[in-house]
Design a protein around this motif. Structure first.
Motif, short mmCIF file in Angstrom:
data_model
loop_
_atom_site.label_atom_id
_atom_site.label_comp_id
_atom_site.label_asym_id
_atom_site.label_seq_id
_atom_site.Cartn_x
_atom_site.Cartn_y
_atom_site.Cartn_z
N LEU A 105 0.81 -1.21 0.00
CA LEU A 105 0.00 0.00 0.00
C LEU A 105 0.85 1.27 0.00
N GLN A 106 2.12 1.14 0.34
CA GLN A 106 3.01 2.31 0.27
C GLN A 106 3.22 2.75 -1.18
N GLN A 107 2.95 1.85 -2.12
CA GLN A 107 3.15 2.17 -3.55
C GLN A 107 1.88 2.71 -4.20
N LEU A 108 0.81 2.80 -3.42
CA LEU A 108 -0.48 3.21 -3.96
C LEU A 108 -0.47 4.67 -4.42
N VAL A 109 -1.02 4.91 -5.59
CA VAL A 109 -1.15 6.27 -6.12
C VAL A 109 -2.62 6.53 -6.46
N GLY A 161 1.62 4.65 7.62
CA GLY A 161 1.27 4.34 6.24
C GLY A 161 -0.19 3.92 6.17
N ILE A 162 -0.63 3.54 4.98
CA ILE A 162 -2.00 3.05 4.82
C ILE A 162 -2.07 1.63 5.37
N ILE A 163 -3.10 1.37 6.19
CA ILE A 163 -3.26 0.04 6.77
C ILE A 163 -4.67 -0.48 6.49
N HIS A 164 -4.82 -1.80 6.49
CA HIS A 164 -6.14 -2.43 6.34
C HIS A 164 -7.01 -2.06 7.53
N GLY A 165 -6.43 -2.13 8.72
CA GLY A 165 -7.11 -1.66 9.92
C GLY A 165 -7.96 -2.67 10.66
N VAL A 216 -8.63 -12.20 2.04
CA VAL A 216 -8.57 -11.06 2.97
C VAL A 216 -9.81 -10.21 2.67
N LEU A 217 -10.66 -10.06 3.68
CA LEU A 217 -11.97 -9.42 3.48
C LEU A 217 -12.05 -8.05 4.16
N ASP A 218 -13.09 -7.32 3.82
CA ASP A 218 -13.57 -6.14 4.55
C ASP A 218 -12.54 -5.02 4.70
N PHE A 219 -12.60 -4.09 3.78
CA PHE A 219 -11.67 -2.96 3.78
C PHE A 219 -12.32 -1.68 4.32
N SER A 220 -13.36 -1.84 5.15
CA SER A 220 -14.10 -0.67 5.60
C SER A 220 -13.35 0.18 6.63
N LEU A 221 -12.31 -0.38 7.27
CA LEU A 221 -11.53 0.41 8.22
C LEU A 221 -10.18 0.83 7.65
N LEU A 222 -10.05 0.75 6.34
CA LEU A 222 -8.84 1.19 5.65
C LEU A 222 -8.54 2.65 6.01
N LYS A 223 -7.30 2.96 6.37
CA LYS A 223 -6.99 4.32 6.79
C LYS A 223 -5.49 4.57 6.81
N ASN A 224 -5.12 5.83 6.89
CA ASN A 224 -3.75 6.17 7.22
C ASN A 224 -3.57 5.89 8.69
N PHE A 284 -0.80 3.59 11.78
CA PHE A 284 0.54 3.12 12.13
C PHE A 284 0.62 1.62 11.88
N HIS A 285 1.73 1.20 11.30
CA HIS A 285 1.88 -0.22 10.95
C HIS A 285 1.81 -1.12 12.18
N VAL A 286 2.33 -0.65 13.31
CA VAL A 286 2.30 -1.49 14.52
C VAL A 286 0.86 -1.72 14.98
N TYR A 287 -0.07 -0.81 14.63
CA TYR A 287 -1.48 -1.04 14.94
C TYR A 287 -2.01 -2.24 14.16
N GLU A 288 -1.63 -2.33 12.90
CA GLU A 288 -2.03 -3.46 12.06
C GLU A 288 -1.58 -4.77 12.69
N LEU A 289 -0.33 -4.79 13.13
CA LEU A 289 0.23 -5.99 13.74
C LEU A 289 -0.50 -6.34 15.04
N ALA A 290 -0.76 -5.35 15.88
CA ALA A 290 -1.41 -5.59 17.17
C ALA A 290 -2.83 -6.12 16.98
N VAL A 291 -3.57 -5.53 16.03
CA VAL A 291 -4.94 -5.97 15.76
C VAL A 291 -4.94 -7.43 15.27
N THR A 292 -4.00 -7.75 14.40
CA THR A 292 -3.92 -9.12 13.86
C THR A 292 -3.63 -10.12 14.98
#
Length: 369
Positions: A161-165, A224-228, A250-258, A260-268
């Motif tokens: 997602l860091q490459q997203l334009v 960065g952008i995270i799935h959330g 991988v489902l449900d992108f409704s919480l997609l947002k800018n 912190f990457h560590v948040y993504e890891l913690a949620v997972t």
């Protein structure tokens, strides 16, 4: 399908909002699918959801699809919904098993349907998506090797997602989303739903530690952008050789947002622990997979334990709050509560030092088959 959390359902003044959930019947969903997508439905059933409606449909040729009808509040932000659809396609091109959105007969990737679901006429966003095979990760006897690959995939998503334009990336600046780990102190406004429950004291203590130990470090977190919301409901797996599983969806992108990457890891880590028979083994395996792609810095490592506990607190408190407002969906809303209460108590009892020692030791000594 998809543990879709809704940031507007929870009102700070504890007022009950107009119900934004769609309430289409099987017959109405069947007609929608035929009218807008030209598909004759031979089988249709409902799938679980937090605030949306999901229907599993099969056409005459035996192809399966998911008809997703968004709640009326999120349906208002068409720019964000369009970006979520684009990102699903973008990630699929980068090897992530996401759903493909099927265009309508007129070529639209999403359409708006107005309906009175009992609270006056509201507009709902409708999308038809391909069906992905597999069971949720909690329904499957996954190994630590499987969890390593889940962690690796989570980091791969964030790295890709860091490459997203896109000209619309500003809509991902969603710091007000109540489910964001950035907003842990907001949990305090809903703590009355825990009155009389000894767990309330643990939640209060976690929030205080978040304020004193995590908040001062936030500026050093990698952003960065995270799935959330890489939750147990949003990761599908299928069995492969040697009792292992691989991620099939991988489902449900409704919480997609800018974020912190560590948040993504913690949620997972938090959600994958829920139904695992050896929950304390989850953190190290997911962390090892994550760090094979993206290394945590010292402040992120020092915050990981409290971030995992903070997500438990959010899920348990908000789930209980929403269950009071929407008792008809109580079973789904309280999914986390079954094992989440026990796990939060256990992690809190073990303490930061002991749990981190296990996670980081497991991660550093992890060997991939």
């Amino acid at each position: 399908m998809g543990n879709n959390k809704h940031n507007c359902v929870l009102c700070a003044d504890n007022a009950i909002p107009v119900d934004p959930r769609p309430a289409f019947s099987l017959q109405q969903a069947t007609k929608l699918t035929l009218h807008h997508y030209g598909l004759t439905v031979t089988e249709i059933s409902t799938l679980p959801s937090y605030m949306d409606q999901n229907f599993l449909v099969m056409d005459e040729e035996g192809h399966k699809y998911v008809l997703k009808i968004m709640n009326s509040e999120e349906s208002q932000n068409t720019t964000l919904l369009g970006l979520q659809t684009f990102i699903m396609s973008f990630l699929r091109c980068h090897g992530v098993p996401t759903q493909i959105v099927v265009p309508t007969t007129s070529g639209q990737l999403m359409m708006m349907e107005e309906k009175d679901c009992g609270h006056g006429a509201q507009t709902y966003c409708v999308r038809l998506m391909t069906y992905l095979p597999g069971k949720t990760i909690t329904q499957s006897p996954v190994t630590t090797q499987d969890l390593y690959h889940v962690g690796k995939l989570a980091a791969t998503i964030d790295l890709s997602l860091q490459q997203l334009v896109s000209p619309n990336l500003d809509v991902l600046q969603r710091d007000g989303v109540i489910w964001s780990l950035l907003n842990i102190p907001l949990v305090e406004s809903y703590l009355s739903v825990m009155d009389g429950d000894p767990l309330q004291d643990v939640v209060k203590a976690v929030i205080e530690q978040y304020k004193s130990h995590v908040q001062p470090k936030i500026n050093s977190f990698q952003k960065g952008i995270i799935h959330g919301d890489l939750s147990d409901q949003n990761i599908l797996v299928i069995p492969v050789d040697n009792k292992h599983h691989e991620v099939s969806g991988v489902l449900d992108f409704s919480l997609l947002k800018n974020g912190f990457h560590v948040y993504e890891l913690a949620v997972t880590i938090m959600y994958v622990m829920l139904e695992n028979s050896r929950p304390l083994d989850v953190g190290g395996a997911v962390l090892a997979g994550w760090e094979s792609i993206m290394l945590l810095n010292n402040d992120e490592r020092d915050s990981l334990f409290l971030l995992v506990l903070s997500r438990f607190c959010q899920s348990l408190v908000y789930g209980r709050y929403n269950a009071k407002i929407y008792p008809d969906n109580k079973k789904y809303l309280l999914t986390t509560a079954k094992s989440g209460t026990r796990l939060l108590n256990k992690l809190w009892e073990l303490g930061k030092k002991e749990v981190e020692k296990k996670w980081f030791t497991d991660a550093s000594t992890f060997s991939v088959d």
